[in-house]
Design an enzyme around this catalytic site. Structure first.
Site, PDB file in Angstrom:
ATOM      1  N   LYS A 106       0.856  -1.186   0.000  1.00  0.00           N
ATOM      2  CA  LYS A 106       0.000   0.000   0.000  1.00  0.00           C
ATOM      3  C   LYS A 106       0.888   1.229   0.000  1.00  0.00           C
ATOM      4  O   LYS A 106       2.029   1.173   0.477  1.00  0.00           O
ATOM      5  CB  LYS A 106      -0.892   0.019   1.253  1.00  0.00           C
ATOM      6  CG  LYS A 106      -2.089   0.940   1.137  1.00  0.00           C
ATOM      7  CD  LYS A 106      -3.237   0.283   0.399  1.00  0.00           C
ATOM      8  CE  LYS A 106      -4.431   1.192   0.241  1.00  0.00           C
ATOM      9  NZ  LYS A 106      -5.593   0.479  -0.300  1.00  0.00           N
TER      10      LYS A 106
HETATM   11  P1  NAD Z   1     -13.203   7.960  -3.022  1.00  0.00           P
HETATM   12  O1  NAD Z   1     -12.194   9.010  -2.762  1.00  0.00           O
HETATM   13  O2  NAD Z   1     -13.719   7.782  -4.414  1.00  0.00           O
HETATM   14  O3  NAD Z   1     -14.505   8.205  -2.089  1.00  0.00           O
HETATM   15  C1  NAD Z   1     -14.418   8.365  -0.717  1.00  0.00           C
HETATM   16  C2  NAD Z   1     -15.790   8.853  -0.239  1.00  0.00           C
HETATM   17  O4  NAD Z   1     -15.788   8.935   1.181  1.00  0.00           O
HETATM   18  C3  NAD Z   1     -16.140  10.253  -0.740  1.00  0.00           C
HETATM   19  O5  NAD Z   1     -17.531  10.319  -1.018  1.00  0.00           O
HETATM   20  C4  NAD Z   1     -15.792  11.124   0.458  1.00  0.00           C
HETATM   21  O6  NAD Z   1     -16.482  12.374   0.460  1.00  0.00           O
HETATM   22  C5  NAD Z   1     -16.235  10.223   1.578  1.00  0.00           C
HETATM   23  N1  NAD Z   1     -15.639  10.580   2.871  1.00  0.00           N
HETATM   24  C6  NAD Z   1     -14.363  10.937   3.133  1.00  0.00           C
HETATM   25  N2  NAD Z   1     -14.223  11.224   4.447  1.00  0.00           N
HETATM   26  C7  NAD Z   1     -15.437  11.002   5.009  1.00  0.00           C
HETATM   27  C8  NAD Z   1     -15.941  11.119   6.322  1.00  0.00           C
HETATM   28  N3  NAD Z   1     -15.148  11.504   7.325  1.00  0.00           N
HETATM   29  N4  NAD Z   1     -17.242  10.813   6.527  1.00  0.00           N
HETATM   30  C9  NAD Z   1     -18.046  10.425   5.524  1.00  0.00           C
HETATM   31  N5  NAD Z   1     -17.628  10.305   4.258  1.00  0.00           N
HETATM   32  C10 NAD Z   1     -16.345  10.593   4.009  1.00  0.00           C
HETATM   33  O7  NAD Z   1     -12.591   6.619  -2.443  1.00  0.00           O
HETATM   34  P2  NAD Z   1     -13.013   5.130  -2.791  1.00  0.00           P
HETATM   35  O8  NAD Z   1     -12.111   4.637  -3.849  1.00  0.00           O
HETATM   36  O9  NAD Z   1     -14.489   5.069  -2.957  1.00  0.00           O
HETATM   37  O10 NAD Z   1     -12.566   4.373  -1.444  1.00  0.00           O
HETATM   38  C11 NAD Z   1     -13.409   4.340  -0.298  1.00  0.00           C
HETATM   39  C12 NAD Z   1     -12.927   3.223   0.628  1.00  0.00           C
HETATM   40  O11 NAD Z   1     -12.924   1.987  -0.083  1.00  0.00           O
HETATM   41  C13 NAD Z   1     -11.505   3.373   1.163  1.00  0.00           C
HETATM   42  O12 NAD Z   1     -11.449   2.791   2.447  1.00  0.00           O
HETATM   43  C14 NAD Z   1     -10.683   2.533   0.218  1.00  0.00           C
HETATM   44  O13 NAD Z   1      -9.466   2.090   0.798  1.00  0.00           O
HETATM   45  C15 NAD Z   1     -11.638   1.394  -0.020  1.00  0.00           C
HETATM   46  N6  NAD Z   1     -11.407   0.626  -1.244  1.00  0.00           N
HETATM   47  C16 NAD Z   1     -11.370   1.218  -2.465  1.00  0.00           C
HETATM   48  C17 NAD Z   1     -11.212   0.417  -3.609  1.00  0.00           C
HETATM   49  C18 NAD Z   1     -11.257   1.000  -4.991  1.00  0.00           C
HETATM   50  O14 NAD Z   1     -11.239   0.204  -5.953  1.00  0.00           O
HETATM   51  N7  NAD Z   1     -11.367   2.288  -5.161  1.00  0.00           N
HETATM   52  C19 NAD Z   1     -11.037  -0.963  -3.470  1.00  0.00           C
HETATM   53  C20 NAD Z   1     -11.099  -1.530  -2.204  1.00  0.00           C
HETATM   54  C21 NAD Z   1     -11.294  -0.720  -1.098  1.00  0.00           C
END
Ligand code: NAD
Length: 419
Positions: A106
């Site tokens: 990561k």
């Molecule tokens: P992203 O940046 O597209 O979206 C994150 C979302 O969370 C946004 O809507 C943001 O406004 C919101 N957010 C941030 N801080 C917040 C808070 N304090 N309270 C409420 N909402 C909040 O990110 P993503 O790619 O959707 O990733 C989200 C989660 O999923 C992370 O934990 C990431 O590690 C995990 N993840 C992502 C992927 C991927 O393919 N993108 C894969 C596996 C896991």
């Protein structure tokens, strides 16, 4: 946030419990308690006003026992080494649960990406890629998008790496735009796997998805896509939130419209979304809304010992990585809430990243139906592996998933003669 919460220590404790439940000797899993490599770098960036700012960057390579290190890159103001180490361990476990030939890694930069212009974000990404160059590569360590990074960022990253290596190297990162070696289905893959896992668990517990009430914390790539797909399955998404707060509608939100609104401009939030058919709620209120399915898909540590007692749901499907801390988990278990753990539920992203990488290495292009079908087969198999392991050991799905993963990694290490 709990004051003494350390995500890395938490995950190691769970890993150790899984190893003990499997009857492993300490020698069989001790290596998993130490990342193989931790790199901290400075990331200098020329800002638009001509000044230079230096940000802190990290890449952790946790375990390479089962294949090249794999894991996303996160841009966030709270990124630190412990968070990246925890997420790297989680990636090793996730790749093992879905049985794809990767280890875990990561990376991240401590930066509030929302405060950077697009040009500054590009220069930051190129600077970070240059710093990581000696330790990454298509057969060594393959980054991908995570919080606040996306296909565009991956394209810059890949371009910077390719410039340094002297030839186009699409296989060095996944999650790229389609035109530069990305895979069909990658952007939606994590949301799709959450939907698939929701369908599987609903079948197991006899919950009818048609009309099931869903709340989603996080309206980004993962939460937004999962909300869209679940609505297509007939669920009623009654609440969704982002960093600016949440919105609620008893009769169900128009998710398609909301997500389209958020995606048309970088940095847009729900606070800017207008309408009369919903009410505004806080993130805390979203977490305590009475639903059938709750999907935390924002950041880690969303379900803590303080939040968990107020949660009113039958099922939690973890979209984010590490959204539930150990105290939160204990309370949910006591309340009889079924948790489909992150390392299983959100693994669709890394699975289709794996498909993207295979296509890049072989100069192939698969069509979307083929990708979605392969994803579904792999995810359903992983769900059954985890379900069966949990049932056999009389434990939670999280512990079942950890047991499946730790067993696979420890066995690979043993065969390789490292243990
Ligand atoms: P992203 O940046 O597209 O979206 C994150 C979302 O969370 C946004 O809507 C943001 O406004 C919101 N957010 C941030 N801080 C917040 C808070 N304090 N309270 C409420 N909402 C909040 O990110 P993503 O790619 O959707 O990733 C989200 C989660 O999923 C992370 O934990 C990431 O590690 C995990 N993840 C992502 C992927 C991927 O393919 N993108 C894969 C596996 C896991």
């Amino acid at each position: 946030m709990d004051s003494k919460y350390n995500p890395y220590e938490e995950i190691l404790k769970t890993l150790e419990r899984a190893a003990k439940k499997l009857g492993l000797e300490e020698d069989d899993y001790i290596q998993l308690q130490y990342p193989e490599r931790e790199l901290q770098v400075s990331v200098p960036v020329r800002m638009d006003d001509g000044s230079i700012k230096v940000f802190e960057g990290y890449r952790v390579q946790h375990s390479g026992a089962r294949g090249p290190y794999k894991g996303g890159i996160r841009y966030h103001q709270n990124v630190d080494m412990d968070e990246i180490k925890a997420l790297a361990v989680m990636m090793s476990l996730k790749c093992a649960v879905v049985d794809i030939p990767y280890g875990g890694g990561k990376g991240g930069v401590t930066v509030d990406a929302t405060k950077l212009s697009a040009a500054e974000l590009e220069r930051l990404t190129r600077s970070f890629a240059t710093r990581l160059y000696p330790i990454i590569g298509p057969h060594i360590d393959i980054p991908a998008p995570d919080v606040n990074t996306n296909g565009e960022v991956m394209a810059w990253f890949m371009d910077a790496y390719s410039t340094l290596s002297g030839h186009l190297t699409p296989g060095v990162v996944t999650g790229k735009p389609i035109q530069v070696g990305g895979s069909l289905g990658r952007r939606e893959a994590t949301g799709r796997s959450i939907t698939l896992m929701t369908k599987e668990i609903a079948k197991k517990v006899g919950l009818e998805l048609k009309g099931a009430r869903v709340a989603v914390q996080g309206a980004g790539n993962v939460g937004g896509t999962a909300a869209k797909f679940l609505q297509k399955e007939g669920c009623k998404v009654v609440a969704i939130s982002d960093v600016s707060g949440g919105i609620y509608s008893e009769s169900g939100l128009d998710i398609e419209k909301i997500i389209d609104f958020l995606r048309t401009k970088r940095g847009r939030t729900l606070a800017e979304y207008d309408g009369s058919d919903f009410s505004r709620i806080s993130n805390e209120e979203l977490m305590s809304t009475e639903v059938d399915i709750l999907i935390p898909a924002a950041l880690e540590n969303a379900i803590t010992g303080e939040i968990a007692p107020n949660i009113r749901t039958k099922i939690v499907v973890e979209g984010a990585n590490g959204p539930t801390n150990s105290e939160g988990d204990r309370i949910l278990e006591e309340k009889g809430v079924i948790v489909v753990p992150d390392i299983l539920a959100n693994a669709g992203g890394v699975v289709v990243s794996y498909f993207e990488w295979i296509q890049n290495l072989q100069y192939l292009k698969w069509d979307e139906d083929e990708i979605n079908e392969k994803l579904e087969n792999l995810m359903v198999k992983a769900f059954n592996d985890v379900w069966n392991a949990a049932e056999k050991a009389g434990t939670s799905l999280r512990m079942g998933a950890y047991m499946v993963a730790v067993d696979r990694i420890a066995t690979a290490s043993k065969f390789r003669g490292m243990a």
